[in-house]
Design an enzyme around this catalytic site. Structure first.
Site, short mmCIF file in Angstrom:
data_model
loop_
_atom_site.label_atom_id
_atom_site.label_comp_id
_atom_site.label_asym_id
_atom_site.label_seq_id
_atom_site.Cartn_x
_atom_site.Cartn_y
_atom_site.Cartn_z
N GLY A 3 0.82 -1.19 0.00
CA GLY A 3 0.00 0.00 0.00
C GLY A 3 0.86 1.25 0.00
O GLY A 3 2.06 1.20 0.27
N ASP A 26 -1.33 -7.41 7.86
CA ASP A 26 -2.77 -7.22 7.70
C ASP A 26 -3.23 -7.84 6.38
O ASP A 26 -2.73 -8.88 5.99
CB ASP A 26 -3.13 -5.74 7.80
CG ASP A 26 -2.52 -4.90 6.69
OD1 ASP A 26 -1.46 -5.28 6.16
OD2 ASP A 26 -3.10 -3.86 6.34
N GLY A 62 -0.08 -4.81 0.63
CA GLY A 62 -1.35 -4.68 -0.07
C GLY A 62 -1.47 -5.57 -1.28
O GLY A 62 -2.58 -6.00 -1.64
N GLU A 88 5.52 -5.63 7.41
CA GLU A 88 4.84 -4.60 8.20
C GLU A 88 5.54 -4.24 9.51
O GLU A 88 5.55 -3.07 9.91
CB GLU A 88 3.39 -5.03 8.48
CG GLU A 88 2.48 -4.96 7.27
CD GLU A 88 2.65 -6.13 6.32
OE1 GLU A 88 2.10 -6.07 5.21
OE2 GLU A 88 3.35 -7.10 6.69
#
Length: 478
Positions: free
Chosen positions: A95, A177, A146, A169
């Site tokens: 992301g 996530d 992402g 992350e």
């Protein structure tokens, strides 16, 4: 296996698409060509088109993808969906975290903009995870963060010689996530926890061997595969499981073998050490286990210690607890709870510090608390797992499941092999043949099965395979 898949898919469509899902559309200011859509016969293609930024995902792209997936799921003309990335380097490197860090610094409520982004992203990821049309992700190049959310829950995930997978992350003060709460704890042994805490990278065929990818193909075969997929025809009576089986057979037509010079990375003594060190319930125990490693895995253990010590202490503690409790969550629950965790991280200083220090200032982040040693007896993870029902994300659809419904399309798991062993009296060779045959003798399956057998099987007095829970048993047991 196919009957189980049919039963699951038949219960998916309980509620029509949410009103919000049907209202998602481009906004003024969205980039005009950051996603390109293509149609050829029955094939529909989503091309992530930000190659200069390694196709990093943002809200503009999501707002384009959602309406198309909704349209194609309804259309009788759309048979197969393919996700791919523009350029030679990446499917999607993650992301756009730099933009989120900027949001977080934009006043007292800036974090809410970041939380809204994660809400939209997770709704898309969940929709893909429960999509009712065949969906294939070309993980050709860097696939992280992402990008994993757009691909890891697909029934078909194709790795190539260029694939680089990681969940990085904790490096930036965040947690794994995009549904990692679902797939990482379900990986063999403690591999998921290891990947979550260390952000270790898997490349090429090892993305397949680990089970992250379902197939391995050479990147040069992908254009021909797309052309073949466009030609596929299904009968109106064919359910999703039948269509997926036909695609599975088609993918095998393009298999050209696995690289002989890239053996299974997480195997043998290293794999035993991963299970030995990362099967603990708290960070201190993991550190002690790594410090105690001797022999061929001692150097590896020292590297993991150094890596974990560099990570955000809060992110490390949250990620470990996530790996232990999230394995009970279903796929819908996963994204709802991940959104609440992500929202709390957006209000914690470590995420913004991690992103700006590493990506903007090019410096070592200053965490709060500053190190694992400084944590003391504080339970850093606890506040992140205090969920509120009223804050639950409303997903686009209410489809869910407890286990991936099409696991048989990927590599066999240790749990699957254990059940075969415990429900039969097979020799080692018979066990290999049985499990490999369950995957139609696909390339690479035998390698995966033999690696698991080498670690987890011993022979009884009759020469039959017996499952061994303790990885510390002698490596000469066969």
């Amino acid at each position: 296996m196919a009957q189980q898949a049919k039963a699951i898919t038949s219960s998916w469509s309980v509620r029509q698409l949410s009103t919000e899902a049907q209202a998602v559309k481009e906004l003024p200011g969205d980039e005009p060509n950051d996603v390109v859509f293509e149609s050829k016969y029955g094939l529909r293609t989503v091309l992530l088109n930000r190659p200069k930024k390694l196709n990093s995902l943002n809200a503009s792209m999501i707002r384009k993808i959602v309406p198309r997936l909704i349209e194609w799921e309804k259309s009788d003309l759309a048979n197969v969906i393919v996700l791919k990335g523009a350029g030679e380097k990446a499917l999607c490197a993650g992301g756009d975290v730099a933009a989120l860090a900027e949001f977080n610094q934009d006043g007292k409520d800036g974090w809410k903009k970041s939380a809204d982004y994660f809400a939209l992203e997770y709704k898309l990821d969940h929709y893909i995870a429960t999509y009712k049309k065949p969906y294939i992700a070309f993980m050709d190049g860097i696939t992280m963060g992402g990008g994993v959310g757009l691909s890891a829950h697909a029934p078909f995930r194709i790795a190539t010689e260029k694939t680089v997978f990681a969940m990085p992350e904790t490096t930036i003060g965040f947690f794994p996530d995009v549904g990692a709460s679902f797939f990482l704890p379900r990986m063999n042994g403690s591999v998921g926890t290891y990947l979550a805490l260390t952000s270790d990278r898997l490349t090429g065929p090892n993305v397949f061997y680990s089970g992250i990818a379902t197939h391995y193909l050479h990147s040069t075969s992908l254009p021909d595969l797309e052309a073949r997929l466009a030609e596929l025809r299904f009968r109106d009576s064919d359910d999703l499981a039948t269509r997926l089986d036909l695609i599975n057979q088609t993918l095998e037509e393009f298999s050209t073998g696995l690289p002989y010079d890239q053996p299974i990375q997480l195997a043998g003594e290293l794999r035993r050490a991963i299970d030995r060190c990362f099967n603990k319930t708290n960070i201190n125990e993991i550190i002690l286990a790594l410090e105690a490693e001797r022999g061929p895995t001692e150097e590896w253990a020292r590297k993991q210690l150094a890596t974990i010590q560099k990570r955000s202490p809060t992110a490390v503690h949250v990620s470990l607890r996530q790996m232990h409790i999230a394995r009970k969550w279903d796929i819908a629950e996963t994204f709802k709870k991940e959104h609440q965790i992500a929202s709390k991280f957006m209000q914690h200083p470590d995420f913004t510090e991690g992103v700006t220090a590493l990506l903007v200032r090019k410096q070592t982040p200053v965490w709060q608390p500053e190190s694992l040693a400084a944590v003391g007896g504080e339970n850093l993870a606890k506040p992140f797992f205090e969920f509120e029902e009223k804050k639950n994300l409303e997903l686009f659809v209410d489809r869910t499941y407890k286990q991936y419904p099409f696991q048989h399309l990927g590599v066999p798991t240790e749990e699957e092999i254990r059940k075969v062993v415990e429900n039969s009296n097979l020799t080692q060779d018979e066990l290999v043949k049985t499990v490999v045959a369950s995957r139609n003798n696909r390339q690479g399956i035998s390698d995966v099965v033999k690696e698991i057998i080498e670690r987890k099987i011993e022979l009884n007095s009759q020469g039959h395979a017996r499952w061994v829970e303790d990885d510390s048993v002698s490596t000469s047991r066969l």
